[in-house]
Enzyme design. Structure first.
Site, PDB file in Angstrom:
ATOM      1  N   ASP A  32      19.493  60.657  17.007  1.00  0.00           N
ATOM      2  CA  ASP A  32      18.789  61.621  17.836  1.00  0.00           C
ATOM      3  C   ASP A  32      19.257  63.025  17.448  1.00  0.00           C
ATOM      4  OD1 ASP A  32      17.078  62.426  19.915  1.00  0.00           O
ATOM      5  OD2 ASP A  32      18.743  62.548  21.317  1.00  0.00           O
ATOM      6  N   GLU A  82      17.197  66.956  13.838  1.00  0.00           N
ATOM      7  CA  GLU A  82      16.654  68.230  13.378  1.00  0.00           C
ATOM      8  C   GLU A  82      17.655  69.326  13.766  1.00  0.00           C
ATOM      9  OE1 GLU A  82      15.698  67.787  17.617  1.00  0.00           O
ATOM     10  OE2 GLU A  82      15.497  66.446  15.927  1.00  0.00           O
TER      11      GLU A  82
END
Length: 124
Positions: free
Chosen positions: A96, A99
């Site tokens: 998770d 980015e």
């Protein structure tokens, strides 16, 4: 860990996918090996002004970020995953927040006001 392996996996035949965050908390304690070993291996992104690991902030609080452009980081990350698997017999990992994410503007010391890279001439 026993609940996962004995109850979920063995008795119920379930698979366990753990959700993890690649940002490494810096205040998890002196015995937190992902941070301690990562510092020793030099695998974190360094701040351009200080040369020390860039400190940002995401869900666990103040964090450092792995620099996956380094070969040593892939080795360190793999070892962290193996060590975690010894503690929790997971079947897969969900990475998770993979980015670039940061709740700070730049880092915990801010951005260099003189740098055109830190303050681009456009607003997204």
């Amino acid at each position: 860990a026993d609940f996962v392996s004995k109850e979920l996996q063995a008795k119920r035949g379930m698979h366990v996918v753990a959700i993890i965050d690649p940002a490494i908390p810096i205040k998890a304690g002196d015995d937190y090996l992902p941070y301690k070993n990562g510092l020793a291996a030099g695998v974190f992104i360094n701040h351009s002004q200080t040369g020390k690991p860039l400190i940002g902030s995401v869900w666990p609080g103040e964090t450092v970020y792995p620099d996956f452009t380094k070969n040593a980081t892939a080795e360190w990350w793999s070892q962290c995953a193996l060590d975690f698997h010894k503690q929790l017999n997971y079947d897969g990992l969900w990475i998770d927040m993979n980015e670039p994410s940061n709740f700070y503007d730049g880092s915990n010391i801010g951005c260099d006001e003189k740098s055109h890279l830190d303050f681009p001439p456009y607003v997204p």
